[in-house]
Design a protein around this motif. Sequence first.
Motif, mmCIF file in Angstrom:
data_model
loop_
_atom_site.group_PDB
_atom_site.id
_atom_site.type_symbol
_atom_site.label_atom_id
_atom_site.label_comp_id
_atom_site.label_asym_id
_atom_site.label_seq_id
_atom_site.Cartn_x
_atom_site.Cartn_y
_atom_site.Cartn_z
ATOM 1 N N GLN A 134 40.528 33.991 29.512
ATOM 2 C CA GLN A 134 40.425 32.575 29.993
ATOM 3 C C GLN A 134 41.439 31.850 30.418
ATOM 4 O OE1 GLN A 134 38.146 32.324 26.162
ATOM 5 N NE2 GLN A 134 36.346 31.522 27.268
ATOM 6 N N ILE A 135 42.441 32.186 29.889
ATOM 7 C CA ILE A 135 43.799 31.748 30.378
ATOM 8 C C ILE A 135 44.226 32.106 31.477
ATOM 9 C CG2 ILE A 135 46.157 31.640 29.971
ATOM 10 C CD1 ILE A 135 45.933 31.783 26.990
ATOM 11 N N LEU A 136 43.787 33.474 31.717
ATOM 12 C CA LEU A 136 44.244 33.966 33.213
ATOM 13 C C LEU A 136 43.517 33.270 34.267
ATOM 14 C CD1 LEU A 136 45.277 37.615 32.255
ATOM 15 C CD2 LEU A 136 46.456 35.800 33.074
ATOM 16 N N THR A 137 42.066 33.237 33.887
ATOM 17 C CA THR A 137 41.038 32.645 34.973
ATOM 18 C C THR A 137 41.430 31.175 35.166
ATOM 19 O OG1 THR A 137 39.151 33.679 33.670
ATOM 20 C CG2 THR A 137 38.842 31.983 35.147
ATOM 21 N N SER A 138 41.749 30.413 34.248
ATOM 22 C CA SER A 138 42.547 29.088 34.299
ATOM 23 C C SER A 138 43.509 29.137 35.422
ATOM 24 C CB SER A 138 42.862 28.552 33.077
ATOM 25 O OG SER A 138 41.619 28.079 32.423
ATOM 26 N N LEU A 139 44.614 30.032 35.050
ATOM 27 C CA LEU A 139 45.798 29.858 35.962
ATOM 28 C C LEU A 139 45.378 30.222 37.376
ATOM 29 C CD1 LEU A 139 48.332 31.818 33.612
ATOM 30 C CD2 LEU A 139 48.280 29.273 34.651
ATOM 31 N N ARG A 140 44.663 31.187 37.668
ATOM 32 C CA ARG A 140 44.105 31.260 39.039
ATOM 33 C C ARG A 140 43.601 30.339 39.522
ATOM 34 N NH1 ARG A 140 42.079 36.814 37.443
ATOM 35 N NH2 ARG A 140 40.061 35.778 37.284
ATOM 36 N N THR A 141 42.645 29.783 38.860
ATOM 37 C CA THR A 141 41.880 28.536 39.582
ATOM 38 C C THR A 141 42.839 27.454 39.700
ATOM 39 O OG1 THR A 141 39.979 29.070 37.702
ATOM 40 C CG2 THR A 141 40.017 27.249 39.123
ATOM 41 N N VAL A 142 43.615 27.086 38.936
ATOM 42 C CA VAL A 142 44.754 26.044 39.289
ATOM 43 C C VAL A 142 45.637 26.506 40.469
ATOM 44 C CG1 VAL A 142 46.786 24.789 38.491
ATOM 45 C CG2 VAL A 142 44.836 24.937 37.108
ATOM 46 N N LEU A 262 62.280 17.792 52.188
ATOM 47 C CA LEU A 262 62.069 18.780 51.246
ATOM 48 C C LEU A 262 62.181 18.326 49.889
ATOM 49 C CD1 LEU A 262 61.338 21.832 51.120
ATOM 50 C CD2 LEU A 262 63.746 22.411 50.948
ATOM 51 N N PRO A 263 63.297 17.651 49.361
ATOM 52 C CA PRO A 263 63.341 17.140 47.931
ATOM 53 C C PRO A 263 62.010 16.486 47.535
ATOM 54 C CG PRO A 263 65.155 16.870 48.976
ATOM 55 C CD PRO A 263 64.358 17.345 50.219
ATOM 56 N N TYR A 264 61.428 15.522 48.582
ATOM 57 C CA TYR A 264 60.235 14.815 48.355
ATOM 58 C C TYR A 264 59.055 15.514 48.210
ATOM 59 C CZ TYR A 264 63.125 10.661 49.825
ATOM 60 O OH TYR A 264 63.993 9.931 49.904
ATOM 61 N N ILE A 265 58.948 16.679 49.110
ATOM 62 C CA ILE A 265 57.875 17.491 48.881
ATOM 63 C C ILE A 265 57.689 18.069 47.445
ATOM 64 C CG2 ILE A 265 56.710 19.528 49.982
ATOM 65 C CD1 ILE A 265 57.843 18.654 52.815
ATOM 66 N N PHE A 266 58.826 18.475 47.257
ATOM 67 C CA PHE A 266 58.929 19.208 45.967
ATOM 68 C C PHE A 266 58.652 18.311 44.736
ATOM 69 C CE2 PHE A 266 60.668 23.138 47.410
ATOM 70 C CZ PHE A 266 60.012 23.980 46.836
ATOM 71 N N THR A 267 59.275 17.057 44.799
ATOM 72 C CA THR A 267 58.607 16.246 43.678
ATOM 73 C C THR A 267 57.116 15.778 43.730
ATOM 74 O OG1 THR A 267 60.782 14.978 44.150
ATOM 75 C CG2 THR A 267 59.116 13.736 42.971
ATOM 76 N N GLY A 268 56.368 15.954 44.851
ATOM 77 C CA GLY A 268 55.158 15.564 44.871
ATOM 78 C C GLY A 268 54.376 16.804 44.394
ATOM 79 N N MET A 269 54.851 18.131 44.870
ATOM 80 C CA MET A 269 54.188 19.212 44.448
ATOM 81 C C MET A 269 54.171 19.138 42.995
ATOM 82 S SD MET A 269 55.373 21.931 47.244
ATOM 83 C CE MET A 269 55.020 23.390 46.611
ATOM 84 N N ARG A 270 55.149 18.865 42.336
ATOM 85 C CA ARG A 270 55.417 19.071 40.858
ATOM 86 C C ARG A 270 54.713 18.278 40.081
ATOM 87 N NH1 ARG A 270 61.530 19.108 38.176
ATOM 88 N NH2 ARG A 270 60.870 19.461 36.224
ATOM 89 N N ILE A 271 54.421 16.991 40.470
ATOM 90 C CA ILE A 271 53.246 15.959 40.052
ATOM 91 C C ILE A 271 51.986 16.513 40.459
ATOM 92 C CG2 ILE A 271 52.450 13.554 40.008
ATOM 93 C CD1 ILE A 271 55.176 12.696 41.317
ATOM 94 N N SER A 272 51.742 16.974 41.738
ATOM 95 C CA SER A 272 50.576 17.549 41.923
ATOM 96 C C SER A 272 50.070 18.756 41.124
ATOM 97 C CB SER A 272 50.635 18.189 43.323
ATOM 98 O OG SER A 272 50.383 17.018 44.058
ATOM 99 N N LEU A 273 50.833 19.470 40.735
ATOM 100 C CA LEU A 273 50.628 20.857 39.662
ATOM 101 C C LEU A 273 50.308 20.168 38.458
ATOM 102 C CD1 LEU A 273 50.350 23.612 39.731
ATOM 103 C CD2 LEU A 273 52.927 23.906 39.010
ATOM 104 N N PHE A 323 53.437 22.892 30.609
ATOM 105 C CA PHE A 323 55.083 22.586 30.226
ATOM 106 C C PHE A 323 55.757 23.710 31.178
ATOM 107 C CE2 PHE A 323 58.750 23.681 27.780
ATOM 108 C CZ PHE A 323 59.676 22.748 28.029
ATOM 109 N N ILE A 324 55.290 24.910 30.966
ATOM 110 C CA ILE A 324 55.784 26.117 31.516
ATOM 111 C C ILE A 324 55.843 25.889 33.166
ATOM 112 C CG2 ILE A 324 55.789 28.523 31.909
ATOM 113 C CD1 ILE A 324 56.955 27.856 29.355
ATOM 114 N N LEU A 325 54.527 25.472 33.503
ATOM 115 C CA LEU A 325 54.260 25.424 35.021
ATOM 116 C C LEU A 325 55.341 24.411 35.791
ATOM 117 C CD1 LEU A 325 50.408 25.422 35.105
ATOM 118 C CD2 LEU A 325 51.963 27.301 35.741
ATOM 119 N N ASP A 326 55.528 23.316 34.848
ATOM 120 C CA ASP A 326 56.329 22.130 35.144
ATOM 121 C C ASP A 326 57.671 22.446 35.433
ATOM 122 O OD1 ASP A 326 56.587 19.269 36.086
ATOM 123 O OD2 ASP A 326 57.857 19.213 34.441
ATOM 124 N N ARG A 327 58.026 23.543 34.407
ATOM 125 C CA ARG A 327 59.592 24.020 34.358
ATOM 126 C C ARG A 327 59.448 25.206 35.732
ATOM 127 N NH1 ARG A 327 63.395 22.707 30.440
ATOM 128 N NH2 ARG A 327 62.760 20.573 30.384
#
Lengths: 342, 281
Positions: A134-142, A262-273, A323-327
């Motif tokens: 189930q964890i793997l399914t969730s990771l795949r979905t996200v 680029l720095p802005y894009i990454f900030t956005g992607m991090r929040i998005s994730l 937390f790991i994803l954010d890191r």
Amino acid sequence: MSLETVPEEIADESVGISPSFDEVEPESDEAPESKPNFVQRFIESKKPTKDTPKNFLKAFWPPVLGIVVFLVLWAVLAPRVETSLGELPGPVEVLQAGGDLYDEYQASNEAKAEFVRTAPAGTIYTGPPTFLDQILTSLRTVGFGFLIATLIAVPVGLLSGLSDTFQRAINPLVQIFRPVSPVAWLPIVTYIVSAVVTGDDPFLAKSFINAAMVVTLCSLWPTLLNTAVGAQSVDKDLLNVGEVLRLTPIQKLRQLILPSALPYIFTGMRISLGIGWMVLIAAELLAQNPGLGKFVWDEFQGGSSESIARIMFSVFVIGFIGFILDRLMGVAEKFVRASQGV
Amino acid sequence: MNVPSIASQTGTTDLVDITSDDNEPKHAGDSQKLRCAGVKKTFKGAGGGPAVEALSGVDLYVRDNELVSLLGTSGCGKSTLLNIIGGLETASEGLVEVDGEQVVGPGPDRGMVFQNYSLFPWKSVRKNISFGLEVAGWGKSDRVERVNDLLGVVGLSEFAEALPRELSGGMRQRVAIARALAPEPDILLLDEPFGALDAHTRRSLQEFLLTLWQRTRVTILMVTHDVDEAIYLSQRLYVMQSHPGRIAEEIEVPFGESRGPMVKRDQRFLDLRDSIEDQLR
């Protein structure tokens, strides 16, 4: 041009005339002799300032204290809450639930191996998914939802950052759709996916697409808005330099706008994730996508005496993975920025 | 507009070819590298207000191999004028010619240097200088040779692989000058090139620019608000005044081409400075 004819010694003299540039400009002392390559720079950025045991202790006692206080309060207060399924579980019970889930996973693996050994070739194992599945399914979905969101948000964001007209055209839509909850998107997405997706591919099950699309719809906005800001933030003089060099639009995008944004894009992607992972649970819970959200929902519906502990355990797992994803995003950002020198 | 061509006005059609390979030191010739005739710039008034005349009919010229300053207080339109010459802005009226050809937009033949360096922060010093050549289609070996030459000229060979943020302000501006020089421009346009630097660095970069110009003989038009700087560096300067922006006076600087800091104590220097400052006040 006559520059070519300037011999090296004259060139040196031109510096010598002014009283030593090093003296004049104090910062120049710090400037390195050569540029370290980006991997070195990346590693450098990851190094803690000083690695002595004393500093280590100093840095780590507050978080450790915080966790300990939390666990003690939890252990003391939880037994006082009497639910329909018995006392609220404390830290120890939740840990046990985690152990049980691991045992179930092992048992299920053995059952699966047994099945593969005995069943005739061509049949597919259809046992219940384990917690890890189930964890793997969730990771795949996200991952899928987030990928689609990024692929849409970055180009649209760049366009709206570069064209005032386009920005004004999409701004009202963005403002209206941005605050919509995943729960509200799901029914619409479900109807659309049912109408559009007809295939029977097991990897692209409808429930999977439903959940992933909800993730996309909710995690689109931070990347889009941040990318737009990034594209607008390009230094005006730098754009003038681009004009003087007569860059083509593609060169301008690749050499000026993308590196600046680029720095802005990454900030956005991090929040998005982060948002994507957060809404996933709600999306799966309703879409019946076989991931962590569905696990929580099934436990809630099942209502056995262990359910609360199992749900609490999955809450920690969800939080930890988030937390790991954010890191990981942070590391990816540092890596890309180091490689691009921005 | 009916403006006579530059050739008929100066009576010469064969301009000195500064790309020629002869090693003869070149002196300011009679030929005009740059000419502005009746350049006007009018901005629309804010909120439907009356239009603002930023420049009212500017005439000026820069001779081949000459270093000329545009001197004026802030708001006199000197940067606007430089941007029009650079092609970044368009004149409402009038004509700008480089080597007798009308300027219609920005281009690498007019290298520009801005006050805030404007280097590509993500490119090394070498790549900053080399980028324009790459865009212009120079071959790799030519590029490397050209960039190495320029790094020597601006005294930054050791810092070729450094990023701009690792350099001091003065060093960054030297990189910016090298970058503008790289594609062998007809004229170098400097917009308050030392305005963001502290007094000490500023003085040393003035020496640097003077030496660079003496050695390379590149034609330079520089915008500045610093009277001492303008007199010390230029052979000729235009004093501008505002409301509307216009050229008030053209002054030949009475010093030779190789001048040292001692010139600043010369009585003629002091008199000239006083009279210009009176005019600007």
